[in-house]
Design a protein around this motif. Sequence first.
Motif, PDB file in Angstrom:
ATOM      1  N   LYS A  46      15.830   3.467  19.752  1.00 24.84           N
ATOM      2  CA  LYS A  46      17.018   2.822  19.198  1.00 24.84           C
ATOM      3  C   LYS A  46      16.670   1.651  18.287  1.00 24.84           C
ATOM      4  N   HIS A  47      15.439   1.189  18.361  1.00 22.03           N
ATOM      5  CA  HIS A  47      15.011   0.048  17.544  1.00 22.03           C
ATOM      6  C   HIS A  47      14.764   0.486  16.104  1.00 22.03           C
ATOM      7  N   LYS A  48      15.410  -0.197  15.178  1.00 23.04           N
ATOM      8  CA  LYS A  48      15.168   0.071  13.763  1.00 23.04           C
ATOM      9  C   LYS A  48      14.490  -1.152  13.174  1.00 23.04           C
ATOM     10  N   GLY A  49      13.239  -1.001  12.808  1.00 24.83           N
ATOM     11  CA  GLY A  49      12.470  -2.120  12.292  1.00 24.83           C
ATOM     12  C   GLY A  49      12.583  -2.252  10.788  1.00 24.83           C
ATOM     13  N   ARG A  50      11.786  -3.158  10.247  1.00 30.17           N
ATOM     14  CA  ARG A  50      11.798  -3.405   8.806  1.00 30.17           C
ATOM     15  C   ARG A  50      11.041  -2.303   8.080  1.00 30.17           C
ATOM     16  N   THR A  51      11.439  -2.095   6.832  1.00 25.85           N
ATOM     17  CA  THR A  51      10.733  -1.157   5.977  1.00 25.85           C
ATOM     18  C   THR A  51       9.727  -1.947   5.156  1.00 25.85           C
ATOM     19  N   THR A  52       8.470  -1.551   5.214  1.00 22.15           N
ATOM     20  CA  THR A  52       7.412  -2.242   4.487  1.00 22.15           C
ATOM     21  C   THR A  52       6.538  -1.203   3.787  1.00 22.15           C
ATOM     22  N   ILE A  53       5.593  -1.691   2.986  1.00 21.12           N
ATOM     23  CA  ILE A  53       4.622  -0.766   2.413  1.00 21.12           C
ATOM     24  C   ILE A  53       3.590  -0.453   3.486  1.00 21.12           C
ATOM     25  N   SER A  54       2.973   0.702   3.374  1.00 21.16           N
ATOM     26  CA  SER A  54       2.092   1.160   4.447  1.00 21.16           C
ATOM     27  C   SER A  54       0.746   0.437   4.455  1.00 21.16           C
ATOM     28  N   LYS A  55       0.264   0.015   3.306  1.00 17.21           N
ATOM     29  CA  LYS A  55      -1.062  -0.605   3.151  1.00 17.21           C
ATOM     30  C   LYS A  55      -2.178   0.342   3.569  1.00 17.21           C
ATOM     31  N   ARG A  56      -1.889   1.627   3.618  1.00 11.75           N
ATOM     32  CA  ARG A  56      -2.941   2.616   3.836  1.00 11.75           C
ATOM     33  C   ARG A  56      -3.376   3.092   2.472  1.00 11.75           C
ATOM     34  N   GLY A  57      -4.628   3.147   2.259  1.00 15.04           N
ATOM     35  CA  GLY A  57      -5.103   3.593   0.961  1.00 15.04           C
ATOM     36  C   GLY A  57      -6.080   2.598   0.377  1.00 15.04           C
ATOM     37  N   ARG A  58      -6.215   2.616  -0.933  1.00 14.61           N
ATOM     38  CA  ARG A  58      -7.187   1.807  -1.637  1.00 14.61           C
ATOM     39  C   ARG A  58      -6.743   0.356  -1.731  1.00 14.61           C
ATOM     40  N   LYS A  59      -7.420  -0.505  -0.998  1.00 16.89           N
ATOM     41  CA  LYS A  59      -7.083  -1.924  -0.984  1.00 16.89           C
ATOM     42  C   LYS A  59      -7.320  -2.560  -2.348  1.00 16.89           C
ATOM     43  N   LYS A  60      -8.405  -2.187  -3.002  1.00 13.86           N
ATOM     44  CA  LYS A  60      -8.711  -2.771  -4.320  1.00 13.86           C
ATOM     45  C   LYS A  60      -7.697  -2.331  -5.378  1.00 13.86           C
ATOM     46  N   LEU A  61      -7.270  -1.084  -5.318  1.00 12.13           N
ATOM     47  CA  LEU A  61      -6.262  -0.604  -6.264  1.00 12.13           C
ATOM     48  C   LEU A  61      -4.946  -1.342  -6.054  1.00 12.13           C
ATOM     49  N   ARG A  62      -4.573  -1.533  -4.807  1.00 12.46           N
ATOM     50  CA  ARG A  62      -3.351  -2.269  -4.494  1.00 12.46           C
ATOM     51  C   ARG A  62      -3.455  -3.707  -4.995  1.00 12.46           C
ATOM     52  N   LYS A  63      -4.611  -4.312  -4.834  1.00 12.02           N
ATOM     53  CA  LYS A  63      -4.833  -5.685  -5.282  1.00 12.02           C
ATOM     54  C   LYS A  63      -4.783  -5.782  -6.808  1.00 12.02           C
ATOM     55  N   ILE A  64      -5.390  -4.828  -7.495  1.00 11.12           N
ATOM     56  CA  ILE A  64      -5.374  -4.824  -8.966  1.00 11.12           C
ATOM     57  C   ILE A  64      -3.945  -4.728  -9.483  1.00 11.12           C
ATOM     58  N   ILE A  65      -3.170  -3.817  -8.928  1.00 10.39           N
ATOM     59  CA  ILE A  65      -1.784  -3.638  -9.377  1.00 10.39           C
ATOM     60  C   ILE A  65      -0.970  -4.888  -9.062  1.00 10.39           C
ATOM     61  N   TYR A  66      -1.124  -5.436  -7.865  1.00 13.04           N
ATOM     62  CA  TYR A  66      -0.337  -6.605  -7.479  1.00 13.04           C
ATOM     63  C   TYR A  66      -0.686  -7.816  -8.340  1.00 13.04           C
ATOM     64  N   GLN A  67      -1.968  -7.992  -8.650  1.00 15.47           N
ATOM     65  CA  GLN A  67      -2.376  -9.158  -9.427  1.00 15.47           C
ATOM     66  C   GLN A  67      -1.954  -9.084 -10.885  1.00 15.47           C
ATOM     67  N   VAL A  68      -1.740  -7.909 -11.417  1.00 17.63           N
ATOM     68  CA  VAL A  68      -1.317  -7.788 -12.806  1.00 17.63           C
ATOM     69  C   VAL A  68       0.195  -7.924 -12.946  1.00 17.63           C
ATOM     70  N   VAL A  69       0.933  -7.761 -11.858  1.00 18.08           N
ATOM     71  CA  VAL A  69       2.397  -7.783 -11.963  1.00 18.08           C
ATOM     72  C   VAL A  69       2.916  -9.147 -12.388  1.00 18.08           C
ATOM     73  N   LEU A  70       2.385 -10.223 -11.855  1.00 19.18           N
ATOM     74  CA  LEU A  70       2.895 -11.558 -12.203  1.00 19.18           C
ATOM     75  C   LEU A  70       2.740 -11.872 -13.687  1.00 19.18           C
TER      76      LEU A  70
END
Length: 140
Positions: A46-70
Amino acid sequence: MLSVDGVGLVTVAGFISEVGDISRFKNPKQIQKYAGFELVENSSGKHKGRTTISKRGRKKLRKIIYQVVLPLIQSNKEFRSIYDYYRKRIKNPLKGRQAMIAVGCKLIRVFFAIMTKSVVYNGSKMIEDIHRPTQLPQAA
């Protein structure tokens, strides 16, 4: 890919080195999942938690994309308008970092189109291709 304002050589080189051969992917959603940007819900019974990104996958790719967004939303008016839309829409407005992740996913889709279809980046065409309800006012 360098024709996108706010994207530099380090970002392009990092994206290509992390993704590798782009022909392995059939659509940009697979690259988003590969980077760990897919949405997961933390729920059980019955518990409905928050929806987040999974953070499974390439950490460096995620970091590159996140750092270029700003810098991307600061220097590129098309991506800034997408960011502002996600922040100010009436139905389900996103918080700052959530909107940044959404813009990062849009950047992945743009990179995918540039690399697979060999097209040149056109910001005005990118904005025209987005279908949004124009009758609804945005939140303040």
